[in-house]
Design a protein around this motif. Structure first.
Motif, PDB file in Angstrom:
ATOM      1  N   SER A  39      -9.752   1.618  -6.950  1.00 28.90           N
ATOM      2  CA  SER A  39      -8.494   1.337  -6.260  1.00 28.90           C
ATOM      3  C   SER A  39      -8.097  -0.099  -6.512  1.00 28.90           C
ATOM      4  CB  SER A  39      -8.639   1.566  -4.753  1.00 28.90           C
ATOM      5  OG  SER A  39      -8.899   2.916  -4.489  1.00 28.90           O
ATOM      6  N   ASP A  40      -6.828  -0.375  -6.322  1.00 29.88           N
ATOM      7  CA  ASP A  40      -6.292  -1.717  -6.469  1.00 29.88           C
ATOM      8  C   ASP A  40      -5.160  -1.874  -5.461  1.00 29.88           C
ATOM      9  OD1 ASP A  40      -6.432  -4.201  -8.048  1.00 29.88           O
ATOM     10  OD2 ASP A  40      -4.365  -3.694  -8.584  1.00 29.88           O
ATOM     11  N   ILE A  41      -4.814  -3.105  -5.171  1.00 29.11           N
ATOM     12  CA  ILE A  41      -3.716  -3.371  -4.244  1.00 29.11           C
ATOM     13  C   ILE A  41      -2.691  -4.244  -4.950  1.00 29.11           C
ATOM     14  CG2 ILE A  41      -3.047  -4.470  -2.075  1.00 29.11           C
ATOM     15  CD1 ILE A  41      -5.771  -3.685  -0.974  1.00 29.11           C
ATOM     16  N   PHE A  42      -1.431  -3.840  -4.874  1.00 30.06           N
ATOM     17  CA  PHE A  42      -0.324  -4.594  -5.458  1.00 30.06           C
ATOM     18  C   PHE A  42       0.735  -4.774  -4.381  1.00 30.06           C
ATOM     19  CE2 PHE A  42       3.802  -4.682  -7.659  1.00 30.06           C
ATOM     20  CZ  PHE A  42       3.613  -5.806  -8.435  1.00 30.06           C
ATOM     21  N   ASN A  43       0.991  -6.017  -4.010  1.00 30.27           N
ATOM     22  CA  ASN A  43       1.967  -6.322  -2.940  1.00 30.27           C
ATOM     23  C   ASN A  43       1.715  -5.490  -1.681  1.00 30.27           C
ATOM     24  OD1 ASN A  43       3.228  -8.220  -4.508  1.00 30.27           O
ATOM     25  ND2 ASN A  43       4.864  -6.862  -5.162  1.00 30.27           N
TER      26      ASN A  43
END
Length: 153
Positions: A39-43
Motif C-alpha cells: 500500500s501507499d499513501i498519496f495526499n
C-alpha cells in the motif's frame, strides 16, 4: 464426485496471509508464481496494490479507498512494430484510467498484463503516482524489458 466447499475471507493485506488463504482453498501454487501486496499513501489517499506474478504474465489490482474490483484490462505487445494492444474485459467503456497504466506497464516490462484499476477517473495525479509506485515495485521484482543488444562486427 464430492466437492468440499471452502470459504475464506482475506482481512489482512499481507502477502503471507493471502498465500495461506489460497493454499487453504486447495489451489496449488505454480512454480514461479508470486503474490505481492503493498500500500501507499498519496495526499492522504490510501492506494492498495496486489501483484500476482506468473512466469510469463502479470496480474495487477490497484484499489483506491475500497477493495472493490474496478475495470479490467488486458494488454500485450503485438509482434508487428512492437505496439501494445489493450482491450477492456470488464467495464472501462467511458473510464480508461487503467488502460493507460496497462499499456505503459507492458512497455516497461515486456510481458502481458491483466490489470484491474479502481482509481477515480478525475484524479490524474493519483493515477500517475499509482503507476509510478507499481513500476518501481515491478522493477524490484525483476520485471524489466530486456534492452536490445547491439551487434558489432
Amino acid at each position: 464426485m464430492d466437492f468440499v466447499r471452502h470459504t475464506s475471507t482475506v482481512e489482512s493485506s499481507s502477502a503471507d496471509d493471502i498465500v495461506q488463504d489460497v493454499q487453504k482453498l486447495g489451489i496449488i501454487k505454480e512454480v514461479g508464481t508470486k503474490i505481492t501486496c503493498f500500500s501507499d499513501i498519496f495526499n492522504d489517499i490510501p492506494i492498495h496494490f496486489q501483484i500476482i506474478s506468473f512466469p510469463k504474465q502479470i496480474y495487477v489490482w490497484i484499489g483506491c479507498h475500497t477493495a472493490r474490483f474496478g475495470s479490467l484490462y488486458a494488454a500485450a505487445s503485438t509482434r508487428r512494430n512492437n505496439i501494445v494492444s489493450v482491450t477492456s474485459l470488464l467495464g472501462g467503456s467511458s473510464d480508461n484510467t487503467g488502460s493507460g497504466i496497462a499499456r505503459r506497464v507492458v512497455l516497461k516490462t515486456g510481458v502481458p498484463v491483466t490489470l484491474s484499476c479502481n482509481i477515480p477517473k478525475d484524479s490524474p495525479m493519483l493515477e500517475a503516482h499509482a503507476e509510478k509506485k507499481l513500476i518501481q515495485k515491478l522493477i524490484s521484482l525483476g520485471y524489466t524489458k530486456p534492452k536490445p543488444q547491439v551487434v558489432t562486427c
